[in-house]
Motif scaffolding. Structure first.
Motif, PDB file in Angstrom:
ATOM      1  N   PHE A  46       0.872  -1.176   0.000  1.00  0.00           N
ATOM      2  CA  PHE A  46       0.000   0.000   0.000  1.00  0.00           C
ATOM      3  C   PHE A  46       0.903   1.219   0.000  1.00  0.00           C
ATOM      4  CE2 PHE A  46      -3.083   3.099   1.329  1.00  0.00           C
ATOM      5  CZ  PHE A  46      -4.304   2.597   0.904  1.00  0.00           C
ATOM      6  N   HIS A  47       0.707   2.109  -0.965  1.00  0.00           N
ATOM      7  CA  HIS A  47       1.529   3.316  -0.973  1.00  0.00           C
ATOM      8  C   HIS A  47       0.821   4.412  -0.174  1.00  0.00           C
ATOM      9  CE1 HIS A  47       4.476   6.214  -2.403  1.00  0.00           C
ATOM     10  NE2 HIS A  47       3.468   7.054  -2.365  1.00  0.00           N
ATOM     11  N   GLY A  48       1.520   4.988   0.775  1.00  0.00           N
ATOM     12  CA  GLY A  48       0.937   6.079   1.566  1.00  0.00           C
ATOM     13  C   GLY A  48       0.051   5.533   2.671  1.00  0.00           C
ATOM     14  N   THR A  49      -0.875   6.375   3.134  1.00  0.00           N
ATOM     15  CA  THR A  49      -1.708   6.021   4.283  1.00  0.00           C
ATOM     16  C   THR A  49      -3.069   5.518   3.819  1.00  0.00           C
ATOM     17  OG1 THR A  49      -0.688   7.946   5.299  1.00  0.00           O
ATOM     18  CG2 THR A  49      -2.506   6.948   6.511  1.00  0.00           C
ATOM     19  N   ASP A  50      -3.553   4.493   4.501  1.00  0.00           N
ATOM     20  CA  ASP A  50      -4.902   4.011   4.226  1.00  0.00           C
ATOM     21  C   ASP A  50      -5.887   4.853   5.055  1.00  0.00           C
ATOM     22  OD1 ASP A  50      -7.325   2.815   4.029  1.00  0.00           O
ATOM     23  OD2 ASP A  50      -6.715   0.871   4.837  1.00  0.00           O
ATOM     24  N   ARG A  51      -6.277   5.966   4.465  1.00  0.00           N
ATOM     25  CA  ARG A  51      -7.200   6.848   5.193  1.00  0.00           C
ATOM     26  C   ARG A  51      -8.638   6.389   5.029  1.00  0.00           C
ATOM     27  NH1 ARG A  51      -7.312  13.167   4.067  1.00  0.00           N
ATOM     28  NH2 ARG A  51      -8.816  13.462   5.735  1.00  0.00           N
ATOM     29  N   TYR A  52      -8.975   5.941   3.827  1.00  0.00           N
ATOM     30  CA  TYR A  52     -10.375   5.645   3.547  1.00  0.00           C
ATOM     31  C   TYR A  52     -10.682   4.200   3.161  1.00  0.00           C
ATOM     32  CZ  TYR A  52     -10.917  10.701   3.540  1.00  0.00           C
ATOM     33  OH  TYR A  52     -10.932  12.020   3.905  1.00  0.00           O
ATOM     34  N   THR A  53      -9.719   3.486   2.583  1.00  0.00           N
ATOM     35  CA  THR A  53     -10.047   2.173   1.998  1.00  0.00           C
ATOM     36  C   THR A  53     -10.707   1.242   3.022  1.00  0.00           C
ATOM     37  OG1 THR A  53      -8.268   2.400   0.374  1.00  0.00           O
ATOM     38  CG2 THR A  53      -9.108   0.174   0.758  1.00  0.00           C
ATOM     39  N   GLN A  54     -10.016   1.002   4.129  1.00  0.00           N
ATOM     40  CA  GLN A  54     -10.580   0.056   5.105  1.00  0.00           C
ATOM     41  C   GLN A  54     -11.826   0.637   5.784  1.00  0.00           C
ATOM     42  OE1 GLN A  54      -7.950  -1.367   8.217  1.00  0.00           O
ATOM     43  NE2 GLN A  54      -9.442  -2.904   8.861  1.00  0.00           N
ATOM     44  N   ALA A  55     -11.717   1.883   6.195  1.00  0.00           N
ATOM     45  CA  ALA A  55     -12.830   2.485   6.953  1.00  0.00           C
ATOM     46  C   ALA A  55     -14.129   2.502   6.130  1.00  0.00           C
ATOM     47  CB  ALA A  55     -12.446   3.895   7.378  1.00  0.00           C
ATOM     48  N   GLU A  56     -14.020   2.893   4.863  1.00  0.00           N
ATOM     49  CA  GLU A  56     -15.234   2.971   4.034  1.00  0.00           C
ATOM     50  C   GLU A  56     -15.763   1.575   3.716  1.00  0.00           C
ATOM     51  OE1 GLU A  56     -16.728   6.178   2.977  1.00  0.00           O
ATOM     52  OE2 GLU A  56     -15.430   6.536   4.690  1.00  0.00           O
ATOM     53  N   SER A  57     -14.835   0.632   3.501  1.00  0.00           N
ATOM     54  CA  SER A  57     -15.284  -0.727   3.146  1.00  0.00           C
ATOM     55  C   SER A  57     -16.060  -1.366   4.293  1.00  0.00           C
ATOM     56  CB  SER A  57     -14.093  -1.598   2.752  1.00  0.00           C
ATOM     57  OG  SER A  57     -13.378  -1.999   3.899  1.00  0.00           O
ATOM     58  N   GLU A  58     -15.805  -0.922   5.514  1.00  0.00           N
ATOM     59  CA  GLU A  58     -16.461  -1.555   6.671  1.00  0.00           C
ATOM     60  C   GLU A  58     -17.850  -1.003   6.946  1.00  0.00           C
ATOM     61  OE1 GLU A  58     -13.666  -1.255   9.867  1.00  0.00           O
ATOM     62  OE2 GLU A  58     -12.546  -3.012   9.156  1.00  0.00           O
ATOM     63  N   ARG A  59     -18.228   0.069   6.242  1.00  0.00           N
ATOM     64  CA  ARG A  59     -19.563   0.619   6.549  1.00  0.00           C
ATOM     65  C   ARG A  59     -20.490   0.657   5.344  1.00  0.00           C
ATOM     66  NH1 ARG A  59     -20.168   6.387   6.928  1.00  0.00           N
ATOM     67  NH2 ARG A  59     -18.716   7.436   5.533  1.00  0.00           N
ATOM     68  N   LEU A  60     -20.007   0.076   4.226  1.00  0.00           N
ATOM     69  CA  LEU A  60     -20.815   0.113   3.006  1.00  0.00           C
ATOM     70  C   LEU A  60     -21.757  -1.087   2.916  1.00  0.00           C
ATOM     71  CD1 LEU A  60     -19.830   1.138  -0.490  1.00  0.00           C
ATOM     72  CD2 LEU A  60     -20.502  -1.240  -0.204  1.00  0.00           C
ATOM     73  N   LEU A  61     -22.987  -0.831   2.501  1.00  0.00           N
ATOM     74  CA  LEU A  61     -23.970  -1.903   2.311  1.00  0.00           C
ATOM     75  C   LEU A  61     -24.693  -1.698   0.984  1.00  0.00           C
ATOM     76  CD1 LEU A  61     -25.217  -4.409   3.696  1.00  0.00           C
ATOM     77  CD2 LEU A  61     -27.049  -2.900   4.478  1.00  0.00           C
ATOM     78  N   ARG A  62     -24.778  -2.783   0.199  1.00  0.00           N
ATOM     79  CA  ARG A  62     -25.434  -2.711  -1.117  1.00  0.00           C
ATOM     80  C   ARG A  62     -26.869  -3.218  -0.995  1.00  0.00           C
ATOM     81  NH1 ARG A  62     -21.618  -6.743  -3.970  1.00  0.00           N
ATOM     82  NH2 ARG A  62     -22.388  -5.955  -5.946  1.00  0.00           N
ATOM     83  N   LEU A  63     -27.792  -2.495  -1.611  1.00  0.00           N
ATOM     84  CA  LEU A  63     -29.213  -2.857  -1.527  1.00  0.00           C
ATOM     85  C   LEU A  63     -29.639  -3.623  -2.781  1.00  0.00           C
ATOM     86  CD1 LEU A  63     -30.593   0.572  -0.212  1.00  0.00           C
ATOM     87  CD2 LEU A  63     -29.806  -1.425   1.100  1.00  0.00           C
ATOM     88  N   PRO A  64     -30.723  -4.423  -2.675  1.00  0.00           N
ATOM     89  CA  PRO A  64     -31.187  -5.170  -3.858  1.00  0.00           C
ATOM     90  C   PRO A  64     -31.465  -4.213  -5.021  1.00  0.00           C
ATOM     91  CG  PRO A  64     -32.354  -5.909  -1.899  1.00  0.00           C
ATOM     92  CD  PRO A  64     -31.542  -4.703  -1.494  1.00  0.00           C
ATOM     93  N   LEU A  65     -30.886  -4.491  -6.162  1.00  0.00           N
ATOM     94  CA  LEU A  65     -31.142  -3.677  -7.360  1.00  0.00           C
ATOM     95  C   LEU A  65     -30.854  -4.537  -8.580  1.00  0.00           C
ATOM     96  CD1 LEU A  65     -29.911  -0.007  -8.035  1.00  0.00           C
ATOM     97  CD2 LEU A  65     -30.574  -1.625  -9.775  1.00  0.00           C
ATOM     98  N   PHE A  66     -31.916  -4.914  -9.273  1.00  0.00           N
ATOM     99  CA  PHE A  66     -31.748  -5.712 -10.497  1.00  0.00           C
ATOM    100  C   PHE A  66     -32.937  -5.437 -11.407  1.00  0.00           C
ATOM    101  CE2 PHE A  66     -33.314  -8.205  -6.927  1.00  0.00           C
ATOM    102  CZ  PHE A  66     -34.481  -8.781  -7.402  1.00  0.00           C
ATOM    103  N   TYR A  67     -32.744  -5.725 -12.694  1.00  0.00           N
ATOM    104  CA  TYR A  67     -33.729  -5.352 -13.720  1.00  0.00           C
ATOM    105  C   TYR A  67     -35.131  -5.843 -13.383  1.00  0.00           C
ATOM    106  CZ  TYR A  67     -36.160  -5.326 -18.204  1.00  0.00           C
ATOM    107  OH  TYR A  67     -37.078  -5.138 -19.186  1.00  0.00           O
TER     108      TYR A  67
END
Ligand SMILES: Cc1ncc(COP(=O)(O)O)c(C=O)c1O
Length: 376
Positions: free
Chosen positions: A336-357
């Protein structure tokens, strides 16, 4: 149960698959493959589009095509699917992960330049949720440092950046037709978009097991031979027939998905206005394809509680991408280059909702009602 995803079905798939069976040619590069490829070349403005068995295969083709060698470095976000990295690791590259932007969850274009070294050969922007990376900045960096750009547009078909189709801006672009994507080739599938005309001839050879069989079939050579490294990266025409049904209905599918996306956004705006959740944000130059609707909760515990709440109501919502740099293989093959400011933190609070044709209005309303009652 309201599933998280169901593969799109438009109604003409069987008819076209039967027609492919009747044609006597089920292998790759049959009539339906040609139709799909030409449709994408015309619609998106790519020099050459080649159907493949998956986006994973397309990324592998791309890594061979740009001649990645052991010791080369390839820059990409850590918040992505394993195939983005694996394709280059298979050729011996070291992956250099760069942090994402919290608004789009795409690679932060302003952090890329500092990650470039003498060994850097390529940048692989991933258009998360079908929302474009900041391609103007990325292409300018590529020009300045003589790097190749492979767009991972697995989720980006039918999206645009400043009016240009995603997948057509880098030297090479890769689409996915997996059943979780907006259009599917009967479960699995992909396409490689060759936008740099100097790469077209070799792309066809790599895709045909390292032979010039494509030229032979076009009558350009009288026998075909082993020319280069390669693999079997053709999609069966039976699958292309399924895909053709969906591409013919591309606008209808896109419009429906955008409607469903907007319904979620409208319904959840008041919750976001209270600061309870964050909603996806769209940079002004990006037209998205409603590949995904996600919300960001306060933290992992809040997310787990909501997943359980929805499960009680027989609704499936999922998250994804354990950041690659935190995985065993990511540690082994990348840094990882530099600081992980957002990658881990954002990945832990994201939720995908049902969405399909084929998600019905009624079922979407059930999901919305359940969400609103959780947040009240
Ligand atoms: C960003 C990204 N890249 C690559 C892939 C791999 O696509 P496929 O399943 O078609 O190989 C996916 C699939 O989910 C993806 O989301």
């Amino acid at each position: 149960m309201i599933p998280f995803n169901a593969p799109a079905i438009v109604g003409t798939e069987l008819e076209y698959m039967q027609s492919a069976m009747g044609s006597g040619k089920l292998c790759g590069d049959g009539g339906f493959t040609r139709r799909c490829q030409q449709w994408m070349e015309n619609k998106f403005g790519s020099k050459k589009v080649l159907l493949t068995p998956s986006c994973t295969a397309s990324l592998e083709m791309a890594a061979m095509l740009i001649d990645i060698q052991p010791g080369d470095e390839v820059i990409m976000p850590s918040y992505t699917f394993v195939s983005t990295a694996n394709a280059f690791v298979l050729r011996g590259a070291t992956i250099v992960f760069v942090d994402i932007r919290p608004d789009t969850l795409n690679i932060d274009e302003n952090l890329i330049e500092a990650a470039i070294t003498d060994k850097t050969r390529a940048i692989v922007p991933v258009h998360y949720a079908g929302v474009s990376c900041e391609m103007e900045v990325i292409m300018a960096l590529a020009e300045k440092y003589k790097l190749m750009v492979v767009e991972d547009a697995a989720q980006g078909i039918m999206s645009t950046y400043k009016g240009k189709a995603l997948g057509t801006i880098g030297h090479i672009g890769c689409f996915s037709f997996h059943e979780t994507k907006n259009y599917t080739a009967g479960g699995e599938g992909g396409a490689t978009l060759i936008n740099d005309p100097t790469l077209v001839e070799r792309a066809e050879i790599i895709r045909e097991k390292g032979t010039n069989r494509s030229q032979f079939f076009r009558g350009q050579v009288d026998k075909y031979t082993w020319r280069d490294i390669g693999s079997s990266y053709l999609m069966a025409d039976l699958q292309a027939a399924y895909l053709w049904a969906q591409l013919e209905a591309a606008k209808r599918i896109n419009d429906r998905r955008l409607r469903l996306w907007q319904n979620y956004d409208d319904a959840l705006q008041p919750v976001a206005a209270r600061g309870r959740i964050s909603l996806p944000s769209m940079p002004p130059d990006c037209q998205h394809n409603a590949h995904m609707f996600y919300i960001k909760l306060r933290d992992n515990d809040d997310r787990t509680a909501l997943i359980d709440w929805l499960k009680e109501a027989e609704i499936l919502a999922v998250f994804h991408y354990i950041p690659l740099h935190l995985s065993p293989a990511g540690r082994r093959f990348g840094r990882f280059h530099g600081t992980d400011r957002y990658t881990q933190a954002e990945s832990e609070r994201l939720l995908r909702l049902p969405l399909f044709y084929n998600l019905s209005d009624n079922n979407q309303q059930t999901v919305i009602n359940s969400l609103l009652s959780y947040f009240s």
